[in-house]
Motif scaffolding. Structure first.
Motif, PDB file in Angstrom:
ATOM      1  N   LEU A   1       0.824  -1.210   0.000  1.00 27.46           N
ATOM      2  CA  LEU A   1       0.000   0.000   0.000  1.00 27.46           C
ATOM      3  C   LEU A   1       0.860   1.263   0.000  1.00 27.46           C
ATOM      4  N   SER A   2       1.909   1.259   0.797  1.00 28.13           N
ATOM      5  CA  SER A   2       2.767   2.445   0.857  1.00 28.13           C
ATOM      6  C   SER A   2       3.508   2.644  -0.462  1.00 28.13           C
ATOM      7  N   SER A   3       3.913   1.544  -1.082  1.00 25.75           N
ATOM      8  CA  SER A   3       4.598   1.626  -2.371  1.00 25.75           C
ATOM      9  C   SER A   3       3.667   2.180  -3.451  1.00 25.75           C
ATOM     10  N   ILE A   4       2.435   1.679  -3.473  1.00 27.86           N
ATOM     11  CA  ILE A   4       1.464   2.159  -4.462  1.00 27.86           C
ATOM     12  C   ILE A   4       1.108   3.622  -4.197  1.00 27.86           C
ATOM     13  N   THR A   5       0.978   3.990  -2.920  1.00 32.12           N
ATOM     14  CA  THR A   5       0.617   5.371  -2.575  1.00 32.12           C
ATOM     15  C   THR A   5       1.684   6.353  -3.041  1.00 32.12           C
ATOM     16  N   THR A   6       2.946   6.038  -2.779  1.00 29.96           N
ATOM     17  CA  THR A   6       4.017   6.925  -3.253  1.00 29.96           C
ATOM     18  C   THR A   6       4.019   7.000  -4.775  1.00 29.96           C
TER      19      THR A   6
ATOM     20  N   ARG B   1      11.422   8.226   1.529  1.00 32.17           N
ATOM     21  CA  ARG B   1      12.828   8.411   1.901  1.00 32.17           C
ATOM     22  C   ARG B   1      13.724   7.393   1.204  1.00 32.17           C
ATOM     23  N   GLU B   2      13.310   6.123   1.231  1.00 31.83           N
ATOM     24  CA  GLU B   2      14.133   5.075   0.630  1.00 31.83           C
ATOM     25  C   GLU B   2      14.266   5.262  -0.880  1.00 31.83           C
ATOM     26  N   LEU B   3      13.176   5.632  -1.517  1.00 29.20           N
ATOM     27  CA  LEU B   3      13.217   5.819  -2.970  1.00 29.20           C
ATOM     28  C   LEU B   3      14.122   6.985  -3.358  1.00 29.20           C
ATOM     29  N   ILE B   4      14.034   8.064  -2.598  1.00 27.66           N
ATOM     30  CA  ILE B   4      14.872   9.232  -2.892  1.00 27.66           C
ATOM     31  C   ILE B   4      16.346   8.913  -2.659  1.00 27.66           C
ATOM     32  N   LEU B   5      16.640   8.237  -1.556  1.00 26.23           N
ATOM     33  CA  LEU B   5      18.032   7.871  -1.270  1.00 26.23           C
ATOM     34  C   LEU B   5      18.582   6.899  -2.315  1.00 26.23           C
ATOM     35  N   ASP B   6      17.739   5.949  -2.735  1.00 30.63           N
ATOM     36  CA  ASP B   6      18.172   5.001  -3.770  1.00 30.63           C
ATOM     37  C   ASP B   6      18.470   5.723  -5.081  1.00 30.63           C
ATOM     38  N   MET B   7      17.611   6.667  -5.434  1.00 33.40           N
ATOM     39  CA  MET B   7      17.839   7.424  -6.669  1.00 33.40           C
ATOM     40  C   MET B   7      19.138   8.210  -6.594  1.00 33.40           C
ATOM     41  N   HIS B   8      19.381   8.786  -5.424  1.00 35.66           N
ATOM     42  CA  HIS B   8      20.605   9.569  -5.250  1.00 35.66           C
ATOM     43  C   HIS B   8      21.840   8.673  -5.316  1.00 35.66           C
TER      44      HIS B   8
ATOM     45  N   MET C   1       5.941   7.454   4.362  1.00 39.77           N
ATOM     46  CA  MET C   1       7.047   8.412   4.450  1.00 39.77           C
ATOM     47  C   MET C   1       8.399   7.702   4.357  1.00 39.77           C
ATOM     48  N   ASP C   2       8.493   6.527   4.968  1.00 39.12           N
ATOM     49  CA  ASP C   2       9.731   5.744   4.857  1.00 39.12           C
ATOM     50  C   ASP C   2       9.989   5.338   3.410  1.00 39.12           C
ATOM     51  N   MET C   3       8.915   5.026   2.702  1.00 39.28           N
ATOM     52  CA  MET C   3       9.054   4.627   1.300  1.00 39.28           C
ATOM     53  C   MET C   3       9.569   5.792   0.461  1.00 39.28           C
TER      54      MET C   3
END
Length: 306
Positions: free
Chosen positions: A211-216, A261-268, A257-259
């Motif tokens: 759900l959090s993944s789909i929401t982001t 953060r993780e996606l942004i950090l992974d992209m960076h 919110m954790d999702m």
């Protein structure tokens, strides 16, 4: 399986024999009883041995029989589906094609019929590896799949909401898990009813991470396509309503919110200077910002109302 010239036909996409026969067939059977149409469907499939070919491809690795997959797509669409004059008529024929098979095979067949193609081949792994570059490509990849699911949803005589959710779940897991952004694209095009049922089902079953993944991803898709995030807020409210206690709701928000953060950090961390999707970081950060604005507005709406 196809017309008499199938073995000589180099470009199925240019072949008009099935289209002509499909028009002829629909003209002949117009006004027939459903049972007579079912009998016609069974006779044609028996004569062309299409069921044998369908059985072969649904039990094989996707793409192993690429020409046969595309032939099946052309056969069913050009004879039975593309000439339908109403939603009920298309739902009837689509049901005849899908229902004889187990759920996992139904989703495979649905993708064969309406999934993205290139050079007469089904792009099985496209949605597992890449996301659309713009709204036009999004509509091309997901539009027909979403429309097919909507049509089945409007045919409750043979398709329950649980059936639709199960097919959708299988579809977005085949042949591998789709990228979350692609799931979000498909759900948005499927409409509020199907999307709500899908998300509520996941909420009831405690699938918080999904759900959090789909929401982001909803947020990213909305930002990319200049949609209002009000849609996302409506879906979130549906999710919250399906959760039976505050602890689960808080867990869901924290997970979202954790999702981010993780996606942004992974992209960076893993960004490639030569990557053509250089705007992904911008879209992700903008999505987080817009999502946060919406949450703040809802949380403090009494304080900021003029």
């Amino acid at each position: 399986m196809m017309c008499g010239n199938a073995c000589k036909c180099e470009k199925m996409s240019r072949c008009i024999s099935l289209t002509c026969f499909g028009k002829f067939l629909h003209t002949v059977i117009a006004g027939w009883d459903d049972s007579e149409c079912v009998r016609t469907f069974d006779i044609l499939n028996s004569h062309t041995a299409v069921n044998k070919n369908v059985k072969m491809i649904v039990n094989s690795k996707p793409g192993l029989h690429s020409r046969c997959e595309y032939e099946i797509r052309c056969y069913f669409r050009r004879i039975f589906l593309d000439h339908c004059q109403s939603i009920n008529e298309r739902a009837f024929w689509l049901t005849r094609i899908l229902k004889p098979w187990p759920m996992v095979h139904q989703s495979r067949l649905l993708y064969i019929l309406y999934g993205p193609t290139l050079e007469e081949e089904i792009l099985w792994y496209e949605l597992c590896e890449n996301t659309p570059i713009d709204s036009e490509q999004s509509a091309k990849h997901f539009g027909e799949l979403a429309n097919a699911l909507q049509i089945l949803h409007c045919y409750p005589k043979e398709w329950s909401e649980d059936n639709i959710i199960s097919v959708l779940d299988e579809l977005t897991s085949s042949p591998d898990e789709w990228l979350a952004e692609n799931v979000a694209h498909l759900l948005i095009l499927c409409g509020d009813l199907i999307t709500s049922k899908m998300l509520i089902s996941k909420a009831i079953n405690g699938r918080i991470m999904e759900l959090s993944s789909i929401t982001t991803s909803f947020c990213v898709v909305c930002v990319k396509n200049s949609f209002s995030l009000s849609y996302v807020m409506t879906m979130i409210q549906n999710i919250l309503d399906a959760m039976d206690n505050g602890k689960k709701r808080l867990q869901f928000f924290n997970s979202v919110m954790d999702m981010f953060r993780e996606l942004i950090l992974d992209m960076h961390e893993f960004s490639d200077p030569e990557d053509t999707h250089g705007n992904d970081m911008y879209y992700m950060v903008t999505a987080l910002a817009e999502f946060t604005k919406k949450i703040i507005q809802l949380a403090y709406k009494n304080s900021i109302t003029l």
